[in-house]
Enzyme design. Structure first.
Site, short mmCIF file in Angstrom:
data_model
loop_
_atom_site.label_atom_id
_atom_site.label_comp_id
_atom_site.label_asym_id
_atom_site.label_seq_id
_atom_site.Cartn_x
_atom_site.Cartn_y
_atom_site.Cartn_z
N THR A 27 0.84 -1.20 0.00
CA THR A 27 0.00 0.00 0.00
C THR A 27 0.88 1.25 0.00
O THR A 27 1.92 1.26 0.65
CB THR A 27 -0.90 -0.01 1.26
OG1 THR A 27 -1.78 -1.15 1.16
CG2 THR A 27 -1.73 1.25 1.36
N SER A 29 2.24 5.06 -2.24
CA SER A 29 2.52 5.64 -3.57
C SER A 29 3.63 4.89 -4.30
O SER A 29 3.74 5.01 -5.53
CB SER A 29 2.90 7.11 -3.40
OG SER A 29 4.07 7.23 -2.60
N GLY A 98 0.83 5.10 5.51
CA GLY A 98 -0.47 5.09 4.83
C GLY A 98 -1.58 4.47 5.66
O GLY A 98 -2.70 4.29 5.19
N GLU A 104 -0.55 -5.04 6.20
CA GLU A 104 0.76 -5.18 5.56
C GLU A 104 1.62 -6.17 6.32
O GLU A 104 2.30 -7.01 5.74
CB GLU A 104 1.46 -3.83 5.49
CG GLU A 104 0.83 -2.86 4.51
CD GLU A 104 1.46 -1.49 4.58
OE1 GLU A 104 1.89 -1.07 5.67
OE2 GLU A 104 1.52 -0.84 3.52
O1 DER Z 1 1.76 2.74 4.92
C1 DER Z 1 2.75 2.11 4.54
O2 DER Z 1 3.35 1.26 5.25
C2 DER Z 1 3.35 2.46 3.21
O3 DER Z 1 3.93 1.33 2.60
C3 DER Z 1 4.42 3.50 3.45
O4 DER Z 1 5.25 3.02 4.40
C4 DER Z 1 5.20 3.88 2.19
O5 DER Z 1 4.38 4.74 1.51
P1 DER Z 1 4.93 5.51 0.22
O6 DER Z 1 5.38 4.42 -0.74
O7 DER Z 1 3.71 6.25 -0.26
O8 DER Z 1 6.06 6.39 0.64
#
Ligand code: DER
Length: 223
Positions: A27, A29, A98, A104
């Site tokens: 999850t 970007s 996120g 996760e």
């Molecule tokens: O919420 C999460 O664990 C996401 O993987 C975060 O750690 C990384 O988010 P990003 O790829 O938007 O920087």
């Protein structure tokens, strides 16, 4: 030309997916680019089944035609690809930016390979500059927040668009400022002993490899 470091890291990791795999989708970007590249490979004939670490990743993947499998039907995942907020030299992670840390971590723990994809800004000498997300149950949250504060966490309950953030699991996120985290595994264990804590964003001893996207357009792999 501007380099999309997240995208090049994601696309390199996706090349490690093989026919017949069950794939965990992360999850955020960076995971977003992995999901799009996986969808392209599926359209090119790649035969996989996916499980997602958030409702929004599942929706994105289904929108792009990636086949899904229910977590009630499988016992292992071959490869999960996910982002991170910080990566330390031991490949311990801060995750949860996120708000998806619980699902996760469930997927990562069930995965034979857990591959993390980041841009080079996420690679740090020690974890802690990024506030540590901790998923807590709403019941008795004041008591739980007091316990997090007693550990030195200076917790703030996350809000989004002026509303309290609610995870896919109906819980809240307390963003904690512990400062430099010298022993992530120890802090993670201490946090998870607090009854109202569901889990925290420290992923220790779980990472198989980290693919780092760099400003010069190259990628490197940390193992
Ligand atoms: O919420 C999460 O664990 C996401 O993987 C975060 O750690 C990384 O988010 P990003 O790829 O938007 O920087």
């Amino acid at each position: 030309m501007e380099v999309n470091m997240k995208r090049i890291a994601a696309e390199r990791a996706v090349e490690w997916i093989e026919d017949g795999m069950t794939v965990g989708l992360g999850t955020g970007s960076t995971a977003y680019w992995a999901i799009l590249r996986i969808a392209e490979r599926v359209k090119e004939g790649l035969n996989i089944r996916a499980a997602a670490s958030s409702i929004r990743s599942e929706e994105l993947a289904k929108e792009h035609g990636i086949p899904f499998v229910s977590l009630d039907e499988i016992d292992r995942i071959d490869l999960t690809i996910d982002g991170a907020d910080e990566v330390d030299p031991d490949l311990n992670l801060t995750k949860g930016g996120g708000g998806a840390l619980l699902r996760e971590k469930v997927l990562a723990a069930a995965s034979d390979k857990f591959v993390v994809i980041v841009d080079e800004s996420k690679v740090v000498s020690s974890l802690g500059a990024f506030p540590l997300p901790v998923e807590i149950v709403p019941f008795g949250s004041r008591l739980t927040l007091n316990a997090l504060a007693a550990l030195g966490g200076q917790p703030t309950v996350r809000e989004k668009d002026g509303q309290r953030f609610v995870s896919d699991n109906g819980n809240w996120i307390a963003d904690c400022r512990f400062g430099r985290i010298a022993n992530p595994a120890q802090l993670s264990a201490e946090l998870n002993r607090i009854p109202g804590v569901v889990d925290n964003g420290l992923f220790t001893g779980m990472t198989t490899a980290v693919v780092v996207g760099k400003l010069d357009g190259s990628t490197s792999v940390l193992r």
